[in-house]
Scaffold this motif. Structure first.
Motif, short mmCIF file in Angstrom:
data_model
loop_
_atom_site.label_atom_id
_atom_site.label_comp_id
_atom_site.label_asym_id
_atom_site.label_seq_id
_atom_site.Cartn_x
_atom_site.Cartn_y
_atom_site.Cartn_z
N PHE A 1 0.76 -1.02 -0.46
CA PHE A 1 -0.52 0.29 -0.72
C PHE A 1 1.30 1.42 0.12
O PHE A 1 0.60 2.41 -0.98
CB PHE A 1 -0.71 -0.34 1.52
CG PHE A 1 -1.45 1.02 1.46
CD1 PHE A 1 -2.46 2.01 0.68
CD2 PHE A 1 -1.11 2.31 2.29
CE1 PHE A 1 -3.40 2.79 0.88
CE2 PHE A 1 -1.78 3.25 2.78
CZ PHE A 1 -2.56 3.97 2.26
N MET A 2 2.15 1.09 1.11
CA MET A 2 2.69 2.39 1.27
C MET A 2 3.34 2.74 -0.26
O MET A 2 3.59 4.36 -0.01
CB MET A 2 3.36 2.70 2.23
CG MET A 2 3.04 2.36 3.79
SD MET A 2 2.24 3.74 3.61
CE MET A 2 3.29 5.26 4.03
N THR A 3 4.06 2.10 -0.90
CA THR A 3 4.97 2.35 -1.99
C THR A 3 4.12 2.75 -3.26
O THR A 3 4.83 3.98 -3.71
CB THR A 3 5.82 0.50 -2.46
OG1 THR A 3 5.08 0.08 -2.54
CG2 THR A 3 7.19 0.68 -1.25
N PRO A 4 2.82 2.49 -3.56
CA PRO A 4 2.07 3.51 -4.76
C PRO A 4 2.04 4.68 -4.19
O PRO A 4 2.12 5.51 -4.56
CB PRO A 4 1.46 1.79 -5.17
CG PRO A 4 0.86 0.76 -4.24
CD PRO A 4 2.36 1.56 -3.07
N LEU A 5 1.90 4.86 -2.58
CA LEU A 5 1.12 5.89 -2.11
C LEU A 5 1.80 6.83 -2.09
O LEU A 5 1.57 7.84 -2.67
CB LEU A 5 0.11 5.69 -0.93
CG LEU A 5 0.39 6.94 -0.07
CD1 LEU A 5 -1.43 6.84 -0.72
CD2 LEU A 5 -0.81 6.15 1.17
N ALA B 1 4.57 7.29 -4.65
CA ALA B 1 4.61 7.50 -5.57
C ALA B 1 3.55 8.46 -6.23
O ALA B 1 4.16 9.32 -6.45
CB ALA B 1 4.83 6.56 -6.98
N ALA B 2 2.54 7.96 -6.09
CA ALA B 2 0.90 8.40 -5.86
C ALA B 2 0.62 10.09 -5.61
O ALA B 2 0.70 11.34 -5.73
CB ALA B 2 -0.27 8.47 -5.58
N ILE B 3 1.81 9.95 -4.19
CA ILE B 3 1.70 11.47 -3.57
C ILE B 3 2.54 12.51 -4.48
O ILE B 3 2.78 13.66 -4.73
CB ILE B 3 2.31 11.62 -2.32
CG1 ILE B 3 0.92 10.59 -1.61
CG2 ILE B 3 1.80 12.53 -1.71
CD1 ILE B 3 1.39 10.94 0.10
N ALA B 4 4.22 11.56 -4.88
CA ALA B 4 5.12 12.31 -6.01
C ALA B 4 4.36 12.85 -6.93
O ALA B 4 4.39 14.30 -7.46
CB ALA B 4 6.24 11.57 -5.84
N GLY B 5 3.51 12.28 -7.37
CA GLY B 5 3.11 12.50 -8.63
C GLY B 5 2.10 14.04 -8.42
O GLY B 5 1.51 14.66 -9.36
N LEU B 6 1.02 14.13 -7.52
CA LEU B 6 0.18 14.88 -7.69
C LEU B 6 0.99 16.08 -7.30
O LEU B 6 0.34 16.86 -7.77
CB LEU B 6 -0.52 14.08 -6.02
CG LEU B 6 -1.46 13.33 -6.85
CD1 LEU B 6 -2.32 13.06 -5.34
CD2 LEU B 6 -2.48 13.83 -7.02
#
Length: 267
Positions: free
Chosen positions: A61-65, A67-72
């Motif tokens: 859960f944490m690893t894609p999260l 990356a998602a926050i960085a993308g946002l």
């Protein structure tokens, strides 16, 4: 006319070659972190231990999260851009869907329900069109010249991966049922993204887009290679919660997060 002018203006603000250097210490830290966590999982002798499943799910859960926050953050910074804002938002949403799918899958399992097929699959599958949009927008924006051998390779990769999987899966199940087609959807989506990411890596390494795009493409290659590997393992029920293919997922998302951090500095 306005849109064409805006696209030309965006091309002008991106240098022909971005000299941003790779910090190999970050790659070293990522490598040590994912290997260390995998070794930690190996310390559990009982694969049915609830704590093991919880720890692995948290990592999933944490690893894609992250990356998602960085993308946002990247999408927000360049939201007025014709290409970068929307394409990075799509990538961030795709990774966010992967993180959400992990939680949904875990909840289904804890409630004793069948976790797949379920809503979790819809969340996971949404990653592929969102990431495809990101790759297609960025590659087409710079209009690279792609030779016939490269085009053939890009087309051949998903055809071969999908064909082999379909043959093995059908031979194992002997039925083209819902499970078969769900697995096929995963393998088609992941193989197309894998092919697109490889194309991106081949283009970006030439300096047209620079180091951050190359790192990002490598991260996407790692995660989608993990997806493809999992699909084949699932045919013969060989995947376990401590399988080393997890390293591709953990490492891939962290590499993507690092790439997105560098994007903020150069776009």
């Amino acid at each position: 006319m306005f849109r064409q002018k805006k696209l030309r203006d965006e091309r002008e603000i991106v240098p022909e070659k971005l000299e941003e250097k790779i910090n190999y210490k970050i790659f070293g830290l990522i490598f040590v972190a994912v290997i260390g966590f995998q070794l930690y999982l190996y310390t559990y002798k009982n694969l049915d231990d609830p704590q093991l499943e919880l720890n692995a799910t948290l990592a999933d859960f944490m690893t894609p999260l992250v990356a998602a926050i960085a993308g946002l953050f990247v999408a927000k910074r360049y939201w007025n851009s014709e290409v970068f804002g929307k394409s990075y938002l799509a990538l961030a949403l795709g990774m966010l869907m992967n993180a959400l799918a992990e939680i949904i899958y875990y909840i289904y399992e804890q409630q004793g329900q069948t976790p797949s097929p379920s809503i979790a699959d819809l969340a996971w599958l949404s990653f592929y069109p969102l990431t495809f949009y990101h790759l297609a927008r960025n590659i087409s924006f710079f209009k690279p010249k792609i030779g016939r051998p490269v085009k053939a390779l890009v087309i051949l990769i998903p055809i071969v991966i999908t064909g082999v999987y379909a043959f093995l899966e059908y031979g194992q199940e002997q039925a083209a049922d819902a499970v078969f087609f769900l697995g096929l959807a995963y393998i088609v989506g992941s193989s197309v993204i894998l092919s697109g990411a490889i194309l991106g890596a081949m283009i970006f390494r030439q300096g047209t887009l620079g180091t951050p795009w190359l790192i990002l493409a490598i991260g996407i290659v790692l995660t989608t290679a993990g997806d493809n590997w999992y699909s084949y393992l699932d045919v013969y029920d060989l995947y376990t919660i401590v399988h080393p293919l997890n390293l591709l997922w953990y490492g891939g998302y962290l590499v993507i997060a690092y790439a997105l951090y560098k994007h903020k500095k150069v776009i």
